[in-house]
Scaffold this active site. Structure first.
Site, PDB file in Angstrom:
ATOM      1  N   ARG A 175       0.822  -1.220   0.000  1.00  0.00           N
ATOM      2  CA  ARG A 175       0.000   0.000   0.000  1.00  0.00           C
ATOM      3  C   ARG A 175       0.854   1.268   0.000  1.00  0.00           C
ATOM      4  NH1 ARG A 175      -2.304  -3.696  -1.372  1.00  0.00           N
ATOM      5  NH2 ARG A 175      -4.210  -4.606  -0.539  1.00  0.00           N
ATOM      6  N   SER A 225     -12.126  -0.919   1.882  1.00  0.00           N
ATOM      7  CA  SER A 225     -11.479  -1.335   3.129  1.00  0.00           C
ATOM      8  C   SER A 225     -10.939  -0.104   3.853  1.00  0.00           C
ATOM      9  CB  SER A 225     -10.343  -2.312   2.815  1.00  0.00           C
ATOM     10  OG  SER A 225      -9.724  -2.738   3.996  1.00  0.00           O
ATOM     11  N   GLU A 295      -6.501   3.212   5.481  1.00  0.00           N
ATOM     12  CA  GLU A 295      -6.271   3.310   4.040  1.00  0.00           C
ATOM     13  C   GLU A 295      -6.973   4.547   3.504  1.00  0.00           C
ATOM     14  OE1 GLU A 295      -6.889   0.095   1.405  1.00  0.00           O
ATOM     15  OE2 GLU A 295      -5.971  -1.405   2.704  1.00  0.00           O
TER      16      GLU A 295
END
Length: 304
Positions: A175, A225, A295
């Protein structure tokens, strides 16, 4: 000043591509957010470059977005320029290589390469978001990541220069990438895939899509998410084990279907969502000593 800027933006990208006081709730998958001062939709690299140079010339803050799938925009909105890339969505496929502009959705790109019997990108079919954002955060799902398929990316740096970075130069990790760390903007991406059986490719995509529908609360607005996976844990399980399944603040709620998702039940404000996320982080850390990193990006909030 505002009218002069508006006129200059129109001269750069055309009247239909510039809006003033545009509600960001119409441009985020959370369906939340106040107004953007200027909302601009470029169609090619040179327009993007000129918009950024104009912002720098007038010391105006600017933000790039795709389809708003990973953003929580404050109820007060966003000052300056919001530059939405979704009209930069051209795809070119030659042999095993696919070249695409940053604003194409992952769903659209995955179907386009599948129609050419190219395999390796099936994992992206159900990921909400655009290609530019996917490279920026090295998006992945079901065992695949952008780093598995990318060859190079064309980016705009902080000085308004257009650069081409190799896979190695992109420094793609979990990520993360040099794009995100250096606040570059992805313009185009080249991927290399493998030849495969078209029927098998589409069957795999159909299977992954079905699994997502069964496990994720796709019937509600969300940003996907909400939390990154902590090392050695799963965020959703930590939240569930903390007793927070279905826990809510205002119109925001932890999904009953998947505890890793914060959903908008219909009337959530950005403050509801942020307060819920912070309460979840506090309770999980208190119980397990694990900090959940988001996130989701917070835009337009003080101290963010």
């Amino acid at each position: 000043m505002e009218q002069a800027l508006h006129n200059e933006l129109i001269s750069l990208v055309g009247k239909e591509q510039v809006r003033i006081q545009e509600p960001m709730s119409e441009h985020t998958t959370f369906r939340i957010g106040g107004n953007a001062d200027f909302f601009i939709k470029p169609t090619h690299n040179e327009q993007v470059q000129k918009i950024v140079m104009l912002a720098k010339e007038h010391q105006i803050p600017y933000l790039f977005i795709g389809n708003g799938s990973n953003l929580l925009v404050s109820d007060e909105g966003i000052r300056g320029f919001v530059i939405e890339m979704t009209q930069m969505n051209r795809i070119e496929i030659e042999g095993k290589r696919a070249k695409a502009q940053a604003g194409v959705t992952l769903a659209e790109l995955s179907k386009a390469v599948a129609r050419q019997s190219l395999t390796g990108f099936e994992f992206a079919e159900g990921i909400p978001g655009t290609l530019g954002g996917a490279v920026t955060m090295n998006a992945g799902a079901y065992g695949g990541e952008m780093k598995d398929v990318i060859i190079e990316a064309t980016v705009l740096d902080n000085y308004g220069h257009i650069l081409t970075l190799s896979k190695e130069e992109l420094e793609l990790g979990y990520r993360t990438s040099i794009v995100g760390r250096n606040h570059y903007v992805v313009l185009e991406v080249v991927m290399e895939l493998e030849e495969g059986n078209q029927e098998e490719i589409f069957n795999t995509m159909k299977d992954l899509s079905q699994r997502r529908r069964e496990k994720q609360p796709l019937e509600y607005p969300s940003a996907g998410s909400t939390f990154k996976r902590p090392v050695g844990y799963f965020a959703g399980k930590l939240i569930d084990d903390t007793g927070l399944r279905g826990f809510g603040v205002g119109g925001a709620k932890i999904s009953d279907k998947h505890c890793g998702f914060v959903i908008n039940t219909g009337n959530a404000t950005a403050k509801d969502v942020r307060d819920l996320i912070q309460e979840v982080q506090k309770r999980v850390e208190d119980k397990f000593g694990v900090h959940l990193e988001t996130e989701v990006k917070f835009i337009g909030f003080e101290n963010e």
